[in-house]
Write a protein that holds these residues in place. Structure first.
Motif, PDB file in Angstrom:
ATOM      1  N   PRO A  68       0.823  -1.209   0.000  1.00  0.00           N
ATOM      2  CA  PRO A  68       0.000   0.000   0.000  1.00  0.00           C
ATOM      3  C   PRO A  68       0.858   1.260   0.000  1.00  0.00           C
ATOM      4  O   PRO A  68       2.016   1.230   0.426  1.00  0.00           O
ATOM      5  CB  PRO A  68      -0.816  -0.103   1.280  1.00  0.00           C
ATOM      6  CG  PRO A  68      -0.215  -1.189   2.089  1.00  0.00           C
ATOM      7  CD  PRO A  68       0.683  -1.987   1.198  1.00  0.00           C
ATOM      8  N   HIS A  69       0.281   2.358  -0.483  1.00  0.00           N
ATOM      9  CA  HIS A  69       0.973   3.649  -0.510  1.00  0.00           C
ATOM     10  C   HIS A  69       1.600   3.919   0.851  1.00  0.00           C
ATOM     11  O   HIS A  69       0.966   3.806   1.869  1.00  0.00           O
ATOM     12  CB  HIS A  69      -0.012   4.761  -0.879  1.00  0.00           C
ATOM     13  CG  HIS A  69       0.623   6.116  -0.884  1.00  0.00           C
ATOM     14  ND1 HIS A  69       1.523   6.505  -1.835  1.00  0.00           N
ATOM     15  CD2 HIS A  69       0.509   7.156  -0.032  1.00  0.00           C
ATOM     16  CE1 HIS A  69       1.926   7.728  -1.592  1.00  0.00           C
ATOM     17  NE2 HIS A  69       1.327   8.152  -0.503  1.00  0.00           N
ATOM     18  N   GLY A  70       2.857   4.272   0.843  1.00  0.00           N
ATOM     19  CA  GLY A  70       3.570   4.545   2.080  1.00  0.00           C
ATOM     20  C   GLY A  70       4.303   3.330   2.604  1.00  0.00           C
ATOM     21  O   GLY A  70       5.247   3.450   3.361  1.00  0.00           O
ATOM     22  N   GLU A 117       7.184   5.310   8.187  1.00  0.00           N
ATOM     23  CA  GLU A 117       6.778   6.570   8.789  1.00  0.00           C
ATOM     24  C   GLU A 117       6.880   7.679   7.747  1.00  0.00           C
ATOM     25  O   GLU A 117       7.839   7.739   6.983  1.00  0.00           O
ATOM     26  CB  GLU A 117       7.679   6.901   9.976  1.00  0.00           C
ATOM     27  CG  GLU A 117       7.268   8.147  10.716  1.00  0.00           C
ATOM     28  CD  GLU A 117       8.129   8.433  11.944  1.00  0.00           C
ATOM     29  OE1 GLU A 117       8.203   9.589  12.326  1.00  0.00           O
ATOM     30  OE2 GLU A 117       8.724   7.474  12.485  1.00  0.00           O
ATOM     31  N   ARG A 118       5.900   8.525   7.709  1.00  0.00           N
ATOM     32  CA  ARG A 118       5.874   9.613   6.739  1.00  0.00           C
ATOM     33  C   ARG A 118       6.985  10.616   7.042  1.00  0.00           C
ATOM     34  O   ARG A 118       7.192  11.013   8.183  1.00  0.00           O
ATOM     35  CB  ARG A 118       4.526  10.316   6.786  1.00  0.00           C
ATOM     36  CG  ARG A 118       4.358  11.350   5.701  1.00  0.00           C
ATOM     37  CD  ARG A 118       2.960  11.854   5.672  1.00  0.00           C
ATOM     38  NE  ARG A 118       2.124  10.759   5.198  1.00  0.00           N
ATOM     39  CZ  ARG A 118       0.987  10.913   4.558  1.00  0.00           C
ATOM     40  NH1 ARG A 118       0.525  12.104   4.346  1.00  0.00           N
ATOM     41  NH2 ARG A 118       0.287   9.884   4.161  1.00  0.00           N
TER      42      ARG A 118
END
Length: 155
Positions: free
Chosen positions: A8-10, A14-15
């Protein structure tokens, strides 16, 4: 043949959080820019740099520019007189975004309000910048001089 799993996106990482900076290109009637000479900061001490600072939580870039101008050099800037000039994505510290604004009209007389971090204030013409200045600022000012609103540095 093995299938590549769909991530999945990410990807669960951690962003990343960028640091935002504002930079004041204060221009006097002779088209000179105000610089401060850095001292006791631990980064590029002795180099000239335009008044600048970090964004604080919940603060717009315009509000940060106005706050930094008052804190560092004692001038008051009307938000309508702050003209966006350039944004730079800089690799320093893992990634920063530096917003540069030009200001031709302000209230007060610039004075060194941070003598512990700044040894002097000096005006320099855009076509005769100080020899020792922070590299990304020199690059950004060159872009501003030719009307380029975006650049990357150090990647």
């Amino acid at each position: 043949m093995t299938e590549t799993p769909v991530v999945p996106h990410g990807g669960g990482k951690e962003r990343f959080k960028l640091t935002g900076d504002v930079h004041l290109v204060l221009l006097n009637r002779d088209a000179q820019v105000l610089f401060g000479r850095r001292q006791n900061t631990g980064f590029e001490d002795g180099a000239y740099h335009v008044p600048s600072g970090h964004l604080e939580a919940g603060e717009s870039v315009a509000a940060a520019l106005i706050r930094e101008a008052k804190e560092e050099i004692g001038v008051t800037i009307d938000p309508e007189h702050a003209e966006f000039a350039h944004v730079m994505h800089n690799s320093s510290g893992g990634g920063r975004v530096a917003f540069f604004f030009t200001v031709h009209d302000w209230g007060g007389i610039p004075e060194n309000r941070e003598p512990g971090k700044c040894s002097e204030l000096c005006w320099f013409p855009l076509d005769a910048l100080p020899e020792h200045m922070i590299g990304y600022c020199r690059v950004a000012l060159a872009h501003i001089a030719v009307g380029q609103a975006f650049s990357v540095y150090g990647w």
